[in-house]
Scaffold this motif. Structure first.
Motif, short mmCIF file in Angstrom:
data_model
loop_
_atom_site.label_atom_id
_atom_site.label_comp_id
_atom_site.label_asym_id
_atom_site.label_seq_id
_atom_site.Cartn_x
_atom_site.Cartn_y
_atom_site.Cartn_z
N VAL A 4 48.12 14.17 51.00
CA VAL A 4 49.04 15.31 50.89
C VAL A 4 50.22 15.17 51.84
N PHE A 5 49.95 14.79 53.09
CA PHE A 5 51.03 14.69 54.08
C PHE A 5 52.13 13.77 53.56
N LEU A 6 51.75 12.63 53.00
CA LEU A 6 52.74 11.64 52.59
C LEU A 6 53.60 12.14 51.44
N PHE A 7 52.99 12.92 50.53
CA PHE A 7 53.78 13.46 49.42
C PHE A 7 54.70 14.58 49.89
N VAL A 8 54.23 15.40 50.82
CA VAL A 8 55.09 16.44 51.39
C VAL A 8 56.26 15.79 52.14
N LEU A 9 55.95 14.73 52.89
CA LEU A 9 57.00 14.00 53.63
C LEU A 9 57.98 13.36 52.65
N PHE A 10 57.47 12.80 51.57
CA PHE A 10 58.31 12.19 50.53
C PHE A 10 59.30 13.23 49.99
N GLY A 11 58.80 14.43 49.69
CA GLY A 11 59.67 15.50 49.18
C GLY A 11 60.71 15.92 50.20
N ALA A 12 60.31 16.02 51.48
CA ALA A 12 61.25 16.44 52.53
C ALA A 12 62.35 15.40 52.73
N LEU A 13 61.98 14.12 52.69
CA LEU A 13 62.98 13.05 52.86
C LEU A 13 63.94 13.01 51.66
N LEU A 14 63.39 13.21 50.46
CA LEU A 14 64.23 13.19 49.25
C LEU A 14 65.21 14.36 49.27
N GLU A 15 64.72 15.51 49.72
CA GLU A 15 65.60 16.69 49.82
C GLU A 15 66.70 16.43 50.85
N ARG A 16 66.33 15.82 51.97
CA ARG A 16 67.31 15.54 53.03
C ARG A 16 68.35 14.53 52.56
N ALA A 17 67.94 13.61 51.70
CA ALA A 17 68.88 12.61 51.18
C ALA A 17 69.92 13.22 50.25
N GLY A 18 69.62 14.41 49.70
CA GLY A 18 70.57 15.09 48.83
C GLY A 18 70.11 15.18 47.39
N ALA A 19 68.85 14.82 47.10
CA ALA A 19 68.36 14.81 45.72
C ALA A 19 68.25 16.22 45.15
N GLY A 20 67.87 17.21 45.97
CA GLY A 20 67.73 18.58 45.48
C GLY A 20 69.04 19.11 44.91
N HIS A 21 70.13 18.92 45.67
CA HIS A 21 71.46 19.36 45.23
C HIS A 21 71.87 18.59 43.98
N TYR A 22 71.54 17.32 43.92
CA TYR A 22 71.85 16.47 42.75
C TYR A 22 71.17 17.01 41.50
N PHE A 23 69.86 17.34 41.61
CA PHE A 23 69.11 17.85 40.46
C PHE A 23 69.70 19.17 39.96
N ILE A 24 70.08 20.05 40.89
CA ILE A 24 70.66 21.35 40.50
C ILE A 24 71.98 21.15 39.76
N GLN A 25 72.85 20.31 40.32
CA GLN A 25 74.16 20.06 39.70
C GLN A 25 74.01 19.40 38.33
N LEU A 26 73.04 18.49 38.22
CA LEU A 26 72.81 17.79 36.95
C LEU A 26 72.33 18.79 35.89
N ALA A 27 71.37 19.64 36.26
CA ALA A 27 70.85 20.64 35.31
C ALA A 27 71.96 21.61 34.90
N PHE A 28 72.79 22.01 35.85
CA PHE A 28 73.86 22.97 35.57
C PHE A 28 74.91 22.35 34.65
N SER A 29 75.23 21.07 34.88
CA SER A 29 76.23 20.41 34.04
C SER A 29 75.71 20.21 32.62
N LEU A 30 74.39 19.99 32.46
CA LEU A 30 73.80 19.77 31.15
C LEU A 30 73.67 21.06 30.34
N LEU A 31 73.34 22.17 31.03
CA LEU A 31 72.92 23.38 30.31
C LEU A 31 73.80 24.60 30.54
N GLY A 32 74.76 24.49 31.46
CA GLY A 32 75.57 25.66 31.80
C GLY A 32 76.35 26.23 30.64
#
Length: 852
Positions: free
Chosen positions: A201-229
């Protein structure tokens, strides 16, 4: 009800520790969190075995893991509301040190404890006497009183057995035996649950935190908004898809709400959704993130240990219900947009269906082609490179990363996150997609390691995290260097180091609550194994349900929801599954329904995550209400209404395991997916009261009937034609001779269970190869004899199929049921679809009259 007045920031703080001290203590907390993340990466990596140092066995690793969690819990979670937030009192530091020392006791004295199992010394007893109360206090601080109270009740029950009412009475446990079982052995606090938290569990939580810090969360939101807005209710649909993509990497519903909701909820409100509906859509989609493979909630990793199947199998079984649930939520949002008469944001050039279909097919073909090229290319390359395969694959991944970064540098960077900015035009999908393709690389590596290489979840997350560490350190300077326009400065290597440090700290802080929850839930599991209360509860639940499996499932669902009001999902799953999952399986056997264990565990898991939605204490609903400024109770009720599809699915896959892809071929699986998706959309239309136009009450009923028929066609087919014929037990060999090798027989058995109580149950026995019935009976490992007209089991071969099915010496075979030749149950879909066609005709006629 105090949560109603909390701000978003306070809710986030509550989730990861509400104390933010200044100065030296802030640095110490950050250093401890950083050390915890680095320790977890070290033990997950192959490095300890390469260098021959720092190798820890599972018990030692669990001990250190809990020591970090307890120390950080006392430092970052205040004792009371009035406790200071900007400094750490001396008492909390002392309590943290005592708790950490008690947890680390198993690591420090591991060899001595291993040499004298069961022999408690005074120091062992002292460690347990400090450790257990301090763990309960840390649980109260980090997760609230409910879990701590439940664990305390189980501790009291362990010792007060002789004074309990008759139904709950047991011989009792001495204080030293309790201390030994709960703290010194791996049966209690340091049991399977904490082991899974440490290893996976720790490693997957850490994986998510690092991915979010890299900017993936903002990328996913912008991608979804551009596709479906540009669609009706576009921001709400974007919220569903963005939360689904964030759910791929995040196993926390509250984190998902906060990550995507701060952007999507204001957007939804701006196009016409009320505060409560906007929050509810975000909650419903974020909670679904926990059931979305490949990174499901922490409880999914516990299933690996409790059910005894690889994580890949868990993902396979969970995949179809998760996808169906998300598609249905997307449709619910569409229906809401139709009901509210919403208009799309902006405009897009209209594309014909042929162009859309061509684009979709081309995209699928391209991804499939790339996947096949990578799969077969690596399959050819690994034997060729031999011992240098890892280095060779590393070079290929590096080349792919640099190529994707070059593509990103050729496109404008994503706009800064600002949910309050006016929506004048939608981002261009192609530019958004190309600007962050390198974020998908660690996800691809993670899925590849899990699914193709079949590495353990922990090692897969480690390699995914290694790719993320490289991305965090290098993406800023490389993007700045690769951009030729000079208009954008992405930062330097130093900024990348800061990103990495903050990501590692965030990952550890996100894990404090989960680490504490798994340890506290271990107390409950330990009490169950030490007192045998599981058997008592089994009898109690069976008594309340009157032997009815459906009523029992309803009781378990309610029990999960009530427990989930105070327990986090992980702890809820541990408690309910350890107490009640075996009961459902055994009661199913008694009712003649063979329920796979994985189906029961997923049932419990689903209702555990539903607790994050359900008022009055659905934490995800409170988080969304804090963002939307709406009423949290109304938000929770609306989210629960939207989540009815998630509540219906577990009941359906208990009775129709095709939905979990159990014993289903590829094309059959495709057909099941299509029909189940249609059924869930019809179910959504029936519960939302809107299909082509607003439904009349009888249309709602008929739509739900159609959905039920498509989900469980076997129910109607069993009424029309019994799937089995009765065979006298004495003719078992003849029955084996008459059925094909790909078939099964059902036996009704009477015999004693493990505690000596006589019960009746059903078992399924496979048909082995054999020239005749007697030879097949011998290969099953069964020898029978008749006594006064009864057929009894004489011997059962060791390790034989009969023994694996649960058959034992001296059990009586009451009945043999052989499959009959009948039409496939799927034929019942036809009348269901005809009824649907009738409803469509009615509504289209009504819509035509409304237009004229």
């Amino acid at each position: 009800m105090q949560n109603q007045n909390l701000s978003t920031e306070e809710l986030i703080a509550q989730d990861v520790g509400a104390r933010t001290p200044d100065g030296l203590m802030a640095q110490l907390i950050a250093l401890l969190a950083l050390a915890w993340s680095l320790f977890q990466l070290w033990i997950a990596s192959p490095l300890p075995f390469i260098f021959g140092t720092g190798v820890f066995n599972s018990t030692e690793a669990r001990s250190i893991h809990l020591a970090f969690a307890l120390m950080l819990a006392f430092l970052v979670y205040p004792a009371f509301k009035r406790s200071p937030r900007n400094r750490v009192p001396l008492t909390d530091i002392v309590l943290g040190l005592l708790a950490a020392a008690s947890a680390a006791y198993l690591f420090v004295f591991y060899e001595q404890l291993a040499d004298r199992p069961g022999s408690l010394t005074t120091s062992d007893l002292v460690a347990a006497c400090f450790g257990i109360p301090l763990l309960l206090e840390a649980t109260r601080r980090a997760l609230g009183p409910p879990l701590a109270i439940i664990a305390l009740v189980f501790l009291i029950y362990s010792m007060a057995g002789p004074w309990m009412p008759d139904l709950l009475a047991h011989r009792g446990v001495s204080f030293t035996a309790l201390a030994n079982h709960q703290w010194i052995t791996t049966e209690g606090v340091f049991g399977i649950a904490l082991g899974v938290s440490t290893s996976f569990v720790f490693l997957f939580v850490l994986f998510g935190a690092l991915l979010e810090r890299a900017g993936a969360g903002h990328y996913f939101i912008q991608l979804a908004f551009s596709l479906l807005g540009h669609m009706k209710g576009g921001p709400a649909k974007a919220a569903v898809v963005a939360s689904g993509m964030t759910g791929l990497i995040s196993g926390s519903s509250i984190a998902n709400v906060v990550t995507t909701g701060t952007f999507t909820i204001p957007m939804m409100k701006r196009v016409g959704f009320s505060s409560e509906k906007a929050g509810a859509v975000e909650v419903a989609s974020s909670v679904n993130g926990q059931i979305m493979p490949p990174v499901m909630g922490a409880a999914a990793f516990l299933m690996v240990e409790y059910v005894g199947v690889p994580y890949v199998e868990i993902v396979k079984h969970a995949f179809l219900p998760a996808i169906i649930s998300y598609i249905a939520l997307f449709y619910i949002v569409h229906l809401e947009a139709l009901k509210l008469g919403m208009q799309p944001i902006g405009s897009r050039p209209h594309k014909t269906w042929l162009r859309r279909l061509t684009g979709f097919v081309f995209g699928v073909a391209l991804i499939s082609g790339l996947s096949l090229a990578v799969y077969y290319g690596l399959g050819w390359l690994k034997p060729l490179l031999g011992d240098y395969a890892l280095a060779g694959i590393g070079v290929l991944v590096a080349i792919a990363y640099l190529a994707l970064l070059k593509v990103a540098a050729s496109n404008p960077p994503l706009p800064a996150e600002d949910p309050d900015a006016p929506i004048e035009k939608l981002p261009v999908t192609r530019a958004v997609l190309l600007s962050g393709l390198h974020f998908l690389l660690p996800v691809v590596v993670l899925v590849w390691c899990l699914m193709i290489e079949r590495l353990s979840p922990g090692l897969s997350a480690f390699w995914g995290s290694v790719i993320l560490v490289i991305i965090l350190l290098t993406q800023r300077p490389l993007l700045s260097w690769m951009r030729t326009d000079g208009a954008h400065d992405h930062g330097t290597f130093k900024d990348g180091v800061i990103d990495l440090r903050e990501g590692l700290i965030a990952g550890a802080r996100n894990m404090i609550g989960i680490g504490i929850a798994t340890a506290a839930a271990g107390i409950i599991v330990g009490a169950v194994s030490q007192t045998g209360v599981g058997l008592v509860l089994a009898d109690l639940v069976e008594l309340l349900s009157m032997g009815n499996l459906l009523l029992m499932l309803v009781l378990i669902a309610i029990f999960s929801l009530i427990l989930g009001m105070g327990l986090p999902t992980t702890a809820n799953y541990i408690v309910v599954s350890s107490l009640l999952a075996p009961v459902v399986v055994s009661l199913g056997q008694q009712n003649g329904l063979i329920v796979p264990l994985i189906a029961v565990h997923l049932f419990v898991f689903y209702f555990g995550i539903m607790a994050d939605v359900t008022p009055p204490v659905g934490l995800a609903s409170f988080a969304a209400a804090a963002v939307s400024k709406g009423d949290p109770i109304k938000t929770g009720l609306t989210a629960f209404y939207y989540s009815l599809r998630t509540a219906a699915l577990p009941f359906l896959f208990i009775f129709n395991t095709d939905l979990l892809l159990i014993d289903v071929g590829f094309w059959h699986g495709v057909l099941v997916f299509i029909i189940a998706t249609v059924a869930m959309l019809i179910f959504a239309a029936g519960t939302q009261g809107y299909f082509l136009v607003r439904n009349r009450w009888y249309e709602n009923v008929l739509l739900l009937l159609v959905a039920f028929t498509l989900f469980r066609p076997g129910f109607w087919m069993d009424i029309v034609h019994d799937p089995y014929r009765e065979v006298p037990p004495a003719e078992l060999a003849q029955a084996l001779d008459r059925v094909g090798e790909d078939s099964q027989l059902r036996l009704r058995i009477r015999g004693e269970d493990l505690v000596g109580d006589v019960r009746e149950f059903s078992v399924i026995i496979p048909i082995p190869e054999g020239a005749n019935g007697q030879e097949r009976l011998d290969k099953l490992g069964l020898a029978l004899y008749e006594d006064d007209g009864r057929v009894l089991i004489d011997t059962v071969g060791f390790g034989s199929p009969a023994e694996q099915a649960g058959l034992m010496f001296d059990q009586e075979i009451l009945a043999v049921r052989a499959p009959t030749d009948r039409f496939a149950k799927e034929w019942m879909w036809i009348p269901g679809l005809l009824l649907l066609a009738g409803i469509v005709l009615l509504q289209r006629r009504r819509a035509g009259h409304a237009r004229t």
